[in-house]
Scaffold this active site. Structure first.
Site, PDB file in Angstrom:
ATOM      1  CE  LYS A   1       8.630 -14.577  -1.802  1.00 12.94           C
ATOM      2  NZ  LYS A   1       8.086 -13.230  -1.981  1.00 12.94           N
TER       3      LYS A   1
ATOM      4  CB  SER B   1       6.212  -5.757   2.059  1.00 16.69           C
ATOM      5  OG  SER B   1       5.903  -6.653   1.017  1.00 16.69           O
TER       6      SER B   1
END
Length: 178
Positions: free
Chosen positions: A39, A130
């Protein structure tokens, strides 16, 4: 089909070094479906590092759009980020993208969102995803109260976030520039 959840990305800039770190976990509902997702990646002649949270296809689209803006503006990250945010807010297709991005050079860090936000942190630390609250808090504490390097701060913050956030694992991708 359930939504994909989570990720944690942190960027730290200290002593002319910028580090962007992200976890590798992808979940679908309550199941982990991938442990080693990447990512965080380099773009624009390896001079810019981006990390993204949200829908993968959307994040990759944003990465490509940012790289095109960097090409158009000679690698000027600030100008490219502003133009991407403008397009993101006004373009009908881009407006539907569900992702956030951190873009970093050796001089600056920006958080970009679909609401048109372009945020440059007051300190040298910013996080998304998150586990961002845990990573941000840990990163800020390490930044303010230690002399650790940008890489050590990013790694430490990610370790803490992965211990607290169920959507964040400890398989990190770390890119350093500067």
């Amino acid at each position: 089909m359930e939504n994909f959840h989570g990720t944690t990305i942190i960027a730290v800039c200290r002593d002319n070094k910028t580090v962007v770190a992200g976890d590798g976990q992808v979940t679908l509902g309550s199941a982990v479906v991938k442990h080693g997702a990447r990512k965080v990646r380099r773009i624009y002649k390896n001079k810019i590092v981006v990390g993204f949270a949200g829908a993968t296809a959307d994040a990759l689209t944003l990465s490509e759009k940012l790289e095109a803006k960097l090409e158009a503006f000679g690698g000027n990250l600030t100008r490219a980020a502003v133009e991407l945010a403008r397009d993101w807010r006004t373009d009908r297709m881009l407006r539907r993208l569900e992702a956030m991005m951190i873009a970093a050079s050796d001089e600056s860090i920006y958080l970009l969102s679909g609401t048109g936000d372009i945020i440059e942190p007051d300190s040298g630390v910013i996080a998304i995803g998150s586990g961002s609250v845990a990573a941000q808090a840990a990163g800020e504490a390490l930044f303010r109260h230690t002399e650790k390097s940008a890489r050590e701060i990013a790694e430490g913050a990610m370790e803490i976030a992965s211990g607290l956030c169920v959507y964040t694992n400890s398989q990190f991708t770390i890119e350093e520039i500067g």
